[in-house]
Design a protein around this motif. Structure first.
Motif, PDB file in Angstrom:
ATOM      1  N   TYR A 102       0.822  -1.208   0.000  1.00 14.52           N
ATOM      2  CA  TYR A 102       0.000   0.000   0.000  1.00 14.52           C
ATOM      3  C   TYR A 102       0.855   1.256   0.000  1.00 14.52           C
ATOM      4  O   TYR A 102       2.058   1.217   0.283  1.00 14.52           O
ATOM      5  CB  TYR A 102      -0.942   0.001   1.210  1.00 14.52           C
ATOM      6  CG  TYR A 102      -0.253   0.060   2.552  1.00 14.52           C
ATOM      7  CD1 TYR A 102       0.294   1.241   3.044  1.00 14.52           C
ATOM      8  CD2 TYR A 102      -0.158  -1.074   3.356  1.00 14.52           C
ATOM      9  CE1 TYR A 102       0.933   1.296   4.272  1.00 14.52           C
ATOM     10  CE2 TYR A 102       0.469  -1.037   4.600  1.00 14.52           C
ATOM     11  CZ  TYR A 102       1.015   0.153   5.044  1.00 14.52           C
ATOM     12  OH  TYR A 102       1.645   0.204   6.259  1.00 14.52           O
ATOM     13  N   ASN A 139      -0.663   2.263  15.854  1.00 11.89           N
ATOM     14  CA  ASN A 139      -1.350   2.684  14.635  1.00 11.89           C
ATOM     15  C   ASN A 139      -1.079   4.120  14.230  1.00 11.89           C
ATOM     16  O   ASN A 139      -0.861   4.979  15.083  1.00 11.89           O
ATOM     17  CB  ASN A 139      -2.867   2.551  14.839  1.00 11.89           C
ATOM     18  CG  ASN A 139      -3.256   1.137  15.202  1.00 11.89           C
ATOM     19  OD1 ASN A 139      -3.234   0.253  14.352  1.00 11.89           O
ATOM     20  ND2 ASN A 139      -3.568   0.912  16.473  1.00 11.89           N
ATOM     21  N   PHE A 180      -5.246   6.442   1.492  1.00 13.42           N
ATOM     22  CA  PHE A 180      -4.680   5.083   1.485  1.00 13.42           C
ATOM     23  C   PHE A 180      -5.001   4.404   0.165  1.00 13.42           C
ATOM     24  O   PHE A 180      -6.149   4.362  -0.258  1.00 13.42           O
ATOM     25  CB  PHE A 180      -5.286   4.292   2.647  1.00 13.42           C
ATOM     26  CG  PHE A 180      -4.780   2.873   2.776  1.00 13.42           C
ATOM     27  CD1 PHE A 180      -3.727   2.572   3.628  1.00 13.42           C
ATOM     28  CD2 PHE A 180      -5.374   1.843   2.058  1.00 13.42           C
ATOM     29  CE1 PHE A 180      -3.279   1.261   3.760  1.00 13.42           C
ATOM     30  CE2 PHE A 180      -4.932   0.530   2.176  1.00 13.42           C
ATOM     31  CZ  PHE A 180      -3.876   0.236   3.039  1.00 13.42           C
ATOM     32  N   TYR A 191      -4.727  -2.981   8.707  1.00 16.86           N
ATOM     33  CA  TYR A 191      -5.403  -1.787   9.213  1.00 16.86           C
ATOM     34  C   TYR A 191      -6.763  -2.170   9.784  1.00 16.86           C
ATOM     35  O   TYR A 191      -7.238  -3.296   9.586  1.00 16.86           O
ATOM     36  CB  TYR A 191      -5.562  -0.702   8.137  1.00 16.86           C
ATOM     37  CG  TYR A 191      -6.432  -1.057   6.955  1.00 16.86           C
ATOM     38  CD1 TYR A 191      -7.791  -0.758   6.953  1.00 16.86           C
ATOM     39  CD2 TYR A 191      -5.898  -1.678   5.835  1.00 16.86           C
ATOM     40  CE1 TYR A 191      -8.593  -1.068   5.862  1.00 16.86           C
ATOM     41  CE2 TYR A 191      -6.689  -1.999   4.737  1.00 16.86           C
ATOM     42  CZ  TYR A 191      -8.038  -1.694   4.763  1.00 16.86           C
ATOM     43  OH  TYR A 191      -8.836  -2.004   3.691  1.00 16.86           O
ATOM     44  N   VAL A 227      -3.850   2.378  10.489  1.00 16.82           N
ATOM     45  CA  VAL A 227      -2.899   1.495   9.819  1.00 16.82           C
ATOM     46  C   VAL A 227      -1.867   1.009  10.841  1.00 16.82           C
ATOM     47  O   VAL A 227      -1.325   1.802  11.611  1.00 16.82           O
ATOM     48  CB  VAL A 227      -2.193   2.236   8.660  1.00 16.82           C
ATOM     49  CG1 VAL A 227      -1.173   1.332   7.981  1.00 16.82           C
ATOM     50  CG2 VAL A 227      -3.220   2.731   7.660  1.00 16.82           C
TER      51      VAL A 227
END
Ligand SMILES: [Zn+2]
Ligand SMILES: [Zn+2]
Length: 136
Positions: free
Chosen positions: A16, A44, A52, A85, A97
């Motif tokens: 990603y 996170n 994203f 995530y 994430v």
């Protein structure tokens, strides 16, 4: 480091890109994050979902009841099991994430610890960080 941030799972099936600034990390010590990570919890980066982009693969989704009582979707790699995530059912525009899946997160720090009331005795919490016993 800075945007765009690149990341992915352990086996490489999922990759990603996050095209947004990440300035701080949040550690969650809830019991679900402990089970899901096999560690003291999750760490996170909270971002806007619009920033994203999946470059490769498509994560599997597990719908769990969070300690707060809400439904939390946890997305993970179906091949290697890496958590990628999570998203609340009610706020899909935001995602958390898992910071350990970011390739290079040099310089980032945990500024907030949540659900510290269920923190493991062996889970490190930076005393300089902000701490909240439950859901902030
Ligand atoms: Zn994988
Ligand atoms: Zn949690």
């Amino acid at each position: 480091m800075g945007a765009p941030w690149k990341g992915g799972c352990l086996c490489g099936a999922i990759r990603y890109t996050i095209d947004a600034p990440i300035t701080e990390l949040r550690a969650c010590h809830c019991t679900n994050c402990q089970k899901s990570t096999g560690a003291s919890g999750s760490v996170n980066a909270t971002i806007q979902s619009a920033t994203f982009k999946l470059d490769k693969g498509s994560p599997k989704r597990f719908a769990g009841k969070a300690d707060s009582g809400r439904t939390l979707y946890r997305f993970f790699c179906g091949d290697c099991g890496s958590p990628i995530y999570s998203q609340r059912e009610t706020t899909p525009e935001v995602m958390n994430v898992r910071a350990g899946t970011i390739d290079d997160s040099t310089g980032l720090k945990i500024s907030l610890n949540i659900w510290t009331k269920s923190a493991r005795s062996w889970g490190h919490i930076d005393p300089a960080s902000k701490q909240v016993p439950g859901q902030p």
